[in-house]
Design a protein around this motif. Sequence first.
Motif, PDB file in Angstrom:
ATOM      1  N   CYS A  93     -16.280 -22.542   3.073  1.00  0.00           N
ATOM      2  CA  CYS A  93     -16.424 -22.345   1.632  1.00  0.00           C
ATOM      3  C   CYS A  93     -16.031 -20.923   1.251  1.00  0.00           C
ATOM      4  O   CYS A  93     -15.007 -20.717   0.600  1.00  0.00           O
ATOM      5  CB  CYS A  93     -17.865 -22.639   1.226  1.00  0.00           C
ATOM      6  N   LEU A  94     -16.822 -19.924   1.651  1.00  0.00           N
ATOM      7  CA  LEU A  94     -16.560 -18.527   1.319  1.00  0.00           C
ATOM      8  C   LEU A  94     -16.381 -17.715   2.587  1.00  0.00           C
ATOM      9  O   LEU A  94     -17.193 -17.803   3.516  1.00  0.00           O
ATOM     10  CB  LEU A  94     -17.722 -17.946   0.495  1.00  0.00           C
ATOM     11  N   GLY A  95     -15.325 -16.911   2.639  1.00  0.00           N
ATOM     12  CA  GLY A  95     -15.026 -16.107   3.824  1.00  0.00           C
ATOM     13  C   GLY A  95     -14.937 -14.628   3.499  1.00  0.00           C
ATOM     14  O   GLY A  95     -14.358 -14.240   2.483  1.00  0.00           O
ATOM     15  N   THR A  96     -15.516 -13.816   4.379  1.00  0.00           N
ATOM     16  CA  THR A  96     -15.471 -12.356   4.237  1.00  0.00           C
ATOM     17  C   THR A  96     -14.964 -11.763   5.540  1.00  0.00           C
ATOM     18  O   THR A  96     -15.420 -12.133   6.626  1.00  0.00           O
ATOM     19  CB  THR A  96     -16.866 -11.787   3.919  1.00  0.00           C
ATOM     20  N   LYS A 115      -9.282   5.092   5.553  1.00  0.00           N
ATOM     21  CA  LYS A 115      -8.562   3.882   5.937  1.00  0.00           C
ATOM     22  C   LYS A 115      -9.504   2.955   6.714  1.00  0.00           C
ATOM     23  O   LYS A 115     -10.446   3.410   7.364  1.00  0.00           O
ATOM     24  CB  LYS A 115      -7.355   4.227   6.815  1.00  0.00           C
ATOM     25  N   VAL A 116      -9.239   1.649   6.633  1.00  0.00           N
ATOM     26  CA  VAL A 116     -10.102   0.687   7.305  1.00  0.00           C
ATOM     27  C   VAL A 116      -9.308  -0.131   8.319  1.00  0.00           C
ATOM     28  O   VAL A 116      -8.104  -0.357   8.168  1.00  0.00           O
ATOM     29  CB  VAL A 116     -10.777  -0.269   6.300  1.00  0.00           C
ATOM     30  N   VAL A 117     -10.015  -0.553   9.360  1.00  0.00           N
ATOM     31  CA  VAL A 117      -9.481  -1.500  10.335  1.00  0.00           C
ATOM     32  C   VAL A 117     -10.400  -2.713  10.289  1.00  0.00           C
ATOM     33  O   VAL A 117     -11.617  -2.591  10.470  1.00  0.00           O
ATOM     34  CB  VAL A 117      -9.444  -0.910  11.751  1.00  0.00           C
ATOM     35  N   MET A 118      -9.825  -3.872  10.003  1.00  0.00           N
ATOM     36  CA  MET A 118     -10.610  -5.090   9.782  1.00  0.00           C
ATOM     37  C   MET A 118     -10.372  -6.102  10.888  1.00  0.00           C
ATOM     38  O   MET A 118      -9.323  -6.102  11.550  1.00  0.00           O
ATOM     39  CB  MET A 118     -10.235  -5.712   8.430  1.00  0.00           C
ATOM     40  N   GLY A 119     -11.348  -6.985  11.061  1.00  0.00           N
ATOM     41  CA  GLY A 119     -11.247  -8.043  12.058  1.00  0.00           C
ATOM     42  C   GLY A 119     -10.870  -9.374  11.418  1.00  0.00           C
ATOM     43  O   GLY A 119     -10.068  -9.432  10.495  1.00  0.00           O
ATOM     44  N   GLU A 120     -11.495 -10.447  11.908  1.00  0.00           N
ATOM     45  CA  GLU A 120     -11.222 -11.786  11.407  1.00  0.00           C
ATOM     46  C   GLU A 120     -12.142 -12.120  10.236  1.00  0.00           C
ATOM     47  O   GLU A 120     -13.077 -11.391   9.926  1.00  0.00           O
ATOM     48  CB  GLU A 120     -11.407 -12.817  12.533  1.00  0.00           C
ATOM     49  N   TYR A 121     -11.878 -13.257   9.607  1.00  0.00           N
ATOM     50  CA  TYR A 121     -12.731 -13.748   8.529  1.00  0.00           C
ATOM     51  C   TYR A 121     -13.925 -14.503   9.107  1.00  0.00           C
ATOM     52  O   TYR A 121     -13.774 -15.314  10.031  1.00  0.00           O
ATOM     53  CB  TYR A 121     -11.946 -14.667   7.589  1.00  0.00           C
ATOM     54  N   ASN A 122     -15.111 -14.209   8.598  1.00  0.00           N
ATOM     55  CA  ASN A 122     -16.315 -14.965   8.927  1.00  0.00           C
ATOM     56  C   ASN A 122     -16.615 -15.899   7.753  1.00  0.00           C
ATOM     57  O   ASN A 122     -16.629 -15.466   6.598  1.00  0.00           O
ATOM     58  CB  ASN A 122     -17.503 -14.020   9.154  1.00  0.00           C
ATOM     59  N   TRP A 123     -16.893 -17.168   8.069  1.00  0.00           N
ATOM     60  CA  TRP A 123     -16.985 -18.185   7.036  1.00  0.00           C
ATOM     61  C   TRP A 123     -18.400 -18.735   6.866  1.00  0.00           C
ATOM     62  O   TRP A 123     -19.142 -18.887   7.837  1.00  0.00           O
ATOM     63  CB  TRP A 123     -16.034 -19.350   7.335  1.00  0.00           C
ATOM     64  N   GLN A 124     -18.752 -19.027   5.619  1.00  0.00           N
ATOM     65  CA  GLN A 124     -19.963 -19.760   5.285  1.00  0.00           C
ATOM     66  C   GLN A 124     -19.544 -21.144   4.791  1.00  0.00           C
ATOM     67  O   GLN A 124     -18.573 -21.267   4.049  1.00  0.00           O
ATOM     68  CB  GLN A 124     -20.755 -19.055   4.178  1.00  0.00           C
ATOM     69  N   SER A 125     -20.274 -22.175   5.192  1.00  0.00           N
ATOM     70  CA  SER A 125     -19.958 -23.538   4.765  1.00  0.00           C
ATOM     71  C   SER A 125     -20.489 -23.784   3.357  1.00  0.00           C
ATOM     72  O   SER A 125     -21.287 -23.005   2.822  1.00  0.00           O
ATOM     73  CB  SER A 125     -20.579 -24.552   5.728  1.00  0.00           C
ATOM     74  N   PHE A 126     -20.065 -24.904   2.764  1.00  0.00           N
ATOM     75  CA  PHE A 126     -20.577 -25.277   1.446  1.00  0.00           C
ATOM     76  C   PHE A 126     -22.093 -25.460   1.494  1.00  0.00           C
ATOM     77  O   PHE A 126     -22.810 -25.020   0.588  1.00  0.00           O
ATOM     78  CB  PHE A 126     -19.895 -26.564   0.954  1.00  0.00           C
ATOM     79  N   GLU A 127     -22.584 -26.112   2.551  1.00  0.00           N
ATOM     80  CA  GLU A 127     -24.024 -26.317   2.675  1.00  0.00           C
ATOM     81  C   GLU A 127     -24.752 -24.985   2.841  1.00  0.00           C
ATOM     82  O   GLU A 127     -25.827 -24.774   2.257  1.00  0.00           O
ATOM     83  CB  GLU A 127     -24.323 -27.237   3.861  1.00  0.00           C
TER      84      GLU A 127
END
Length: 711
Positions: A93-96, A115-127
């Motif tokens: 649903c929503l990813g950060t 400056k920033v160094v970012m990783g992968e997206y972490n996701w939350q489900s609809f539920e």
Amino acid sequence: MADVLNNVVFGVLKALSVVYNVITIIPYYVMCQPGERLRRSNRIKARSVDGNPASPFRAVDSPQQLSTTPFPECKTLDELFQRAVSVYGDKNCLGTRELLREEDEMQQNGRVFKKVVMGEYNWQSFEGVFTRLTNLGSGLLAVGQKPRRNILIFAETRAEWMIAAQACFKYNFPVVTLYSTLGEDAIIHGVNESEVSHVITSAELLTKFKGILSKMPRVTHLIVMCDQQPITSLKKEFPDTVTILTFNELEIIGADPDNIRTPVTKPSRGDIAVIMYTSGSTGVPKGVIITHGNLMSGMSGQCQRISGLGPQDTYIAYLPLAHVLELSAETASLSHGVAIGYSSPLTLTDQSSKVKKGSQGDISVLKPTLMAAVPVIMDRLYKGVWDKVKSGSPFSRALFQFAYDYKRNSLEKGYDTPLFNKILFSKIQLLLGGRLRMMLSGGAPLSEKTQRFMNICFCCPVLQGYGLTETCGAGTVTDVDDMSTGRVGPPLTCCEIRLRDWEEGNYLTCDHPFPRGEVLVGGGNVVQGYYKNPEQTKADFTVIDGLQYFCTGDIGQFEQDGSLRVIDRKKDLVKLQHGEYISLSRVETALKMSPLVDQICVHANPTQSSCIALVVPNVKNITELAAKLGLKDVPFEELCSNDKVEAAVLKELASLGQKSKLEKFEIPAKLKLCTEIWMPDTGLVTDAYKLKRKVIEEKYRPSLERMYSFA
């Protein structure tokens, strides 16, 4: 010798393209049916309801009644999200994106940028999101927030913003929105006028409230989107009369069995969902009253125009959620199971200002299929690609131009160029992740040149939309099959549009070949008016045949296929000394395509016979121009005040103006090069990068007066 070699190579390429066309034309014609593509592009898309050009226009694919909801079983925004949870429960649903580290980077001028160094997206489900918003809503009830009492969300675009909004929709708390870049006076005005007691904000913006809480006596709670640690020390700097809680603390309170509860007062379609304060381009921000029914109606029309919307899509969110374009786009996406990954303009692409060199921007990691953008973003992409092309070898420049022209000609005949798409344009597609299938542009006019460029180089349709906060961002959107440029498309199925004569500007519905006039939008997506501002509501809204209309102030014309083209704006129209009308935004749209220009504000005075301009130049290109003028290694600030450089830029704009078919009086007679970039936090542009003309003119008044004295 090099030119001879290039000519030979391109002669071979042209010969090969002719052979390729001859070999592939029959199988391609059978499989792709270019004639059918042209038919769909040119089909009648809207027409007057009774054949009279002064009557309202509706889309030909509209139902008998204007649409009011994306799904018949959903009447309100909370029902819309609950349906999505029941259908798409465990899907993303929503990813950060994870923040790995921040680093200080020294620039050549001695300034230090973070400056920033970012990783992968972490996701939350609809539920998972539904559980969080339920806890948050219960927590707000537990700390004193009441149904139908306004609550402010004052934060940058992020997942917590949407979770907070959905909690408020469910528990019937009207959401007040303010742009995160607004100054103290605008914040105080919005908070006091809307009478909020609870404010949801971010740790980054919490400090904005330190010095002004005494001027907002009704505020009792600040809820901060962060962990406990960053705000522990800050709490001591706020008065004891204000309770500060983190987002997580409030969720824990709401999850307590003694506090968890269902909505006390379930919202209805007529209940206020949002009081959205405009960006204030012409003065004090106005609060626009948007009901659940208004937003549902607007989204019903928008979703119908976005073909194939579903859980296979990913949307990248980076525009301000306090803007109706982004709020409706995200809400509509969630209703169809689309995953939303959050970003920001500072981390969007690999070249964004906050991304550490060598690391990836958000769009490269997320690889979205859908994206919304304002024209200023697309103009930057356009200029960035052309700058890179021009910096290449003569052969690579010529090759790109050949491929670009070849594809443009092919598209105009209904064909595509799969070979060039694969070999050449796929590399440009990677700038936006490589999977983009559709882009939506709104918020301001998009130049035809930029729209055509995006269609060709990014191999996906760019749908131009037209809407305002007062119409929930809904009005028109171009058909996905429409291959024309410069138009905003037919009315959406949720609304109808009529033109009203504006005799002062000589725009009439009886004009030939196309009816012209002020654009009036009517339908369920048209809002109730302005909060506590009955005078302005009466001036800008009207009821015709029982339907609420918003009078936009924009001048449009309906063309042969029923698509709308916005050709002027009443407030942008200035009558010069000798009676000629000049449209400031039209001139700006043409001249901002110069590679020397990053931003431009055209100014006209009714007592003068010509216009003048304020220009924020492109640093790289203005430096290169200066070097050709013998001004190598001169600091940027000095270049902007150099007469030679000003004259060269003026000459370039005059040439571009002539090519764009501007009249002589529309081409600036003088200009000033401005060293300061106009960003939302400077107060010179809105969060959607619309010019705040009055603010800009006031800031540069001495320069404007000086230019006119020598014009």
